[in-house]
Design an enzyme around this catalytic site. Structure first.
Site, mmCIF file in Angstrom:
data_model
loop_
_atom_site.group_PDB
_atom_site.id
_atom_site.type_symbol
_atom_site.label_atom_id
_atom_site.label_comp_id
_atom_site.label_asym_id
_atom_site.label_seq_id
_atom_site.Cartn_x
_atom_site.Cartn_y
_atom_site.Cartn_z
ATOM 1 C CE1 TYR A 41 -4.405 -0.911 7.769
ATOM 2 C CE2 TYR A 41 -6.620 -0.385 8.540
ATOM 3 C CZ TYR A 41 -5.434 -1.084 8.686
ATOM 4 O OH TYR A 41 -5.269 -1.955 9.731
ATOM 5 C CE LYS A 96 26.434 5.612 7.880
ATOM 6 N NZ LYS A 96 27.042 4.465 8.566
#
Length: 752
Positions: A41, A96
């Site tokens: 970060y 999926k």
């Protein structure tokens, strides 16, 4: 043909345990120190941000965009369930997403959009373009799905693919190419009838025409009959594109003399008379789900010369979209494609067709319990063929590069193919082959602890999955009550419940046990208590007398206690050659740890024996053994008498002349990390060890538990090897799935 029975309760439990849903997000970089966080970060992240701002294409280098797909739906056409809405479609979209990961190592995130407005959906998806490398649209009803996909393809610079349309079309085209080859016909000559002018149907006929089918030879039908030039009722622009100049008005009329039938409509849409009227060697793709337009049995009854495919896994020639979309996206993502175009879809179809014509590997035959060869019952590859991952994406990638949609074409295709092979998860193929072996064996499995809900669920699953017969040891009233509580009341009639009170064999069991234990301080009262009241002993006696083929126990009692009871019936002590081997499955790797069950403090001879037993188990699992004798010492340093036996054990194997790789002593990082192993060029292992022989049972057990708890590894075992009959002992923390895995191991005789 029978279909595996899945109850409502089982399906809900699968989605609830161990945590709600079907996947989670894990970090792919170190996240432990303050420095790690500063790089991940602020301030470190600013550097790639600036790079991407200056050169947008580097987003594929510094972010996960290049391997990230969005699975997007609004829930208006969920499977065969209709318009359930966005929220209720989430389980399907999660499913999926995990298929993308399982079959092609593509990361996918499901996104459910709560709108039926085309403009809303198009705007929402377009705004997410910076995040993803591709968009998979799913379960959106026609005709909106056509509008949404077309507009997004025009607006976005990444692949947009509606799988309900194009996935079905690609697999259908692959199967059709092979069916026509077997029939001696050419695609440009055949008369094709399509029934069902929705998303999948229109996509199928469009791709077939793109591959050579002639417009005038393709008759499309919907619920109102043939789509002919001049028809106005129930028409739209997508249907109109396939209207033909014909006097045919009904499906029945269209089927007369047809070479090919493609069905994406409803159960029973095709009659026996329709099939009778088709041309010689007809090709019938009856793909309505869950029940086809006509079953293969019905079609073959009147036309033995027919080649039949369906959407069902319990019939040959399954048209399964999982053969297409994972590999299409894999190839598209790897060339940083701007689109998935017709050339890529055709390349996928042709590669699938070619693969079905090749010799099928033994592992695929084992998974399906039969040898598969190209012919009328095998025109489409099976979803679990391991060659798919390194066969289909290269064909797709090449087509994408040749047709100009690749940002970064693949230069070295051989190297690319090798990287695709490395993406394969060996754990999945091993578990699948074990399941296939168990189904073939049809073993009668004894489940010793019939008062435990997890055991009962495993027993039901064992039988319903077609592995064989489940015998549950317990009282009928207990079993019935526990099954009802678990939502499996209907399974009570399916299971055979056995106990001392309802068996005719108890006198023989007691006589056998008395013969074994009479000189070990057991009188006949003791024998009766053991045989009639202890389920572990009773179950072992059943197995010893051939009243079952395998035994699963240990879910309710500590392993050491269960082992002591089993030893009343079987010779399963260390001196008898018994060994406990635990399989750790983690991030696509399988490592066997031994001995986790029997030897408390093995000497060097014991360690050599353990290594040989573990090598047998590894080969039974389909692994080529590489044994490391692990310690805190590596090749003699630091010197310690506690490490001495680990140093000597390989010398014993030298004298025995065993036929597998082994080395030691060494620390675990040397055994498992090729970079660290490279510091010892004399090491005899040709790759990372897949068997770790531990100095003692406590170190083995601690290592396994740490991997399970801290790393989230899947643990199977301990696998009890070296005992006369297949016996597997679960841990007391086992889930129903864990217990089922142990039953599959017993049925497959992995420890034999």
């Amino acid at each position: 043909m029978s279909r595996s029975k899945i109850t409502r309760e089982e399906a809900l439990a699968y989605h609830l345990e161990p945590t709600p849903g079907k996947f989670e997000i894990t970090a792919s970089v170190p996240m432990t120190t303050q420095r790690d966080l500063s790089l991940a970060y602020s301030p470190g992240v600013a550097v790639p941000c600036e790079e991407i701002h200056d050169k947008p294409e580097t987003a594929y280098d510094y972010t996960n965009k290049g391997n990230l797909v969005a699975v997007i739906s609004n829930g208006t056409a969920v499977l065969g369930l209709g318009n359930l809405g966005a929220l209720a479609s989430k389980p399907v979209m999660e499913g999926k997403a995990v298929l993308f990961k399982r079959f092609a190592d593509v990361n996918a995130i499901d996104i459910e959009l709560d709108s039926e407005d085309v403009d809303d959906i198009v705007r929402a998806v377009k705004l997410m373009e910076p995040t993803f490398g591709g968009i998979n649209l799913e379960d959106i009803k026609a005709p909106e799905c056509f509008m949404i996909e077309q507009r997004l393809k025009e607006m976005m610079d990444i692949p947009v693919f509606h799988d309900d349309q194009h996935g079905t079309a690609v697999i259908t085209a692959a199967g059709l190419l092979n069916a026509l080859e077997l029939s001696g016909k050419k695609i440009e000559d055949v008369k094709i009838v399509l029934n069902g002018a929705g998303a999948a149907g229109i996509a199928c006929i469009e791709l077939i025409k793109r591959m050579g089918g002639r417009h005038e030879n393709c008759i499309v039908c919907d619920t109102k009959g043939v789509i002919y030039q001049g028809r106005t009722d129930g028409m739209n622009q997508w249907k109109s594109a396939h209207a033909v100049n014909t006097d045919l008005r009904t499906l029945e009329e269209a089927m007369e003399g047809a070479d090919v039938f493609l069905g994406v409509s409803v159960k029973g849409a095709v009659t026996l008379d329709m099939v009778k009227s088709m041309a010689p060697n007809p090709v019938i793709f009856a793909m309505a789900n869950p029940d086809p337009e006509i079953t293969p049995e019905e079609a073959h009854e009147v036309r033995p010369d027919a080649i039949v495919a369906t959407g069902r896994s319990d019939y040959p020639n399954q048209v399964n979209n999982v053969l297409g979309f994972p590999y299409l996206f894999r190839g598209a993502l790897d060339i940083h494609a701007r689109a998935i175009n017709d050339e890529m879809k055709i390349a996928c179809a042709e590669a699938l067709a070619k693969l079905a014509r090749e010799d099928v590997p033994d592992e695929v035959a084992m998974a399906y319990g039969k040898k598969l060869t190209f012919g009328r019952d095998y025109i489409i590859p099976t979803p679990f063929d391991p060659r798919l991952i390194y066969t289909i994406p290269p064909a797709v990638a090449k087509a994408g590069s040749d047709s100009g949609v690749a940002r970064r074409p693949i230069i070295d295709m051989e190297r690319y193919t090798a990287t695709l092979k490395a993406r394969m998860d060996p754990t999945a193929s091993i578990l699948r082959s074990l399941n296939a072996r168990a189904r073939q064996a049809q073993a009668t499995m004894i489940f010793a602890e019939g008062d435990d809900p997890h055991v009962l669920r495993a027993a039901v699953a064992y039988q319903r999955n077609g592995f064989g017969k489940a015998l549950v040891v317990g009282r009928a009233s207990d079993v019935k009550q526990k099954l009802e509580t678990a939502g499996l009341a209907d399974a009570f009639e399916e299971l055979e419940i056995v106990n001392a009170a309802n068996t005719e064999h108890l006198p023989a069991y007691k006589a056998f046990l008395y013969e074994r234990l009479q000189r070990q301080g057991f009188d006949k009262h003791d024998i009766h208590r053991l045989a009639a009241r202890d389920r572990h002993v009773f179950s072992s006696l059943m197995l010893a007398h051939g009243h079952g083929d395998g035994l699963v126990t240990g879910a309710t009692r500590k392993a050491a206690h269960v082992m002591s009871l089993i030893n009343h019936v079987f010779d399963a002590e260390a001196e008898d050659g018994a060994v406990g081997i635990t399989a750790i499955l983690h991030k696509g790797r399988i490592v066997l740890v031994a001995d986790t069950l029997v030897h408390e403090w093995p000497d060097e001879e014991d360690l050599a024996n353990i290594a040989e037993r573990a090598a047998d188990v590894a080969r039974n699992l389909g692994l080529e053994p590489r044994v490391a004798f692990v310690s805190f010492s590596t090749f003699g340093y630091p010197i310690s008498e506690r490490a001495e036996k680990m140093h000597v054990a390989p010398e014993i194997l030298d004298r025995r002349g065993v036929d597998f790789e082994y080395e030691g002593e060494m620390t675990v990082d040397v055994a498992l990390n090729t970079n660290v192993m490279a510091n010892y060029p004399f090491c005899r292992l040709t790759g990372p060890a897949n068997i770790l022989v531990m100095p003692a049972r406590h170190s083995a057990s601690i290592s396994v538990k740490m991997m399970q708890e801290l790393a989230g590894a899947t643990v199977i075992g301990p696998i009890l090897a070296g005992v006369e009959k297949p016996i597997q002992i679960c841990s007391t923390s086992s889930t129903a799935s864990d217990i089922l895995n142990m039953a599959v191991l017993a049925a497959s005789k992995v420890g034999g």
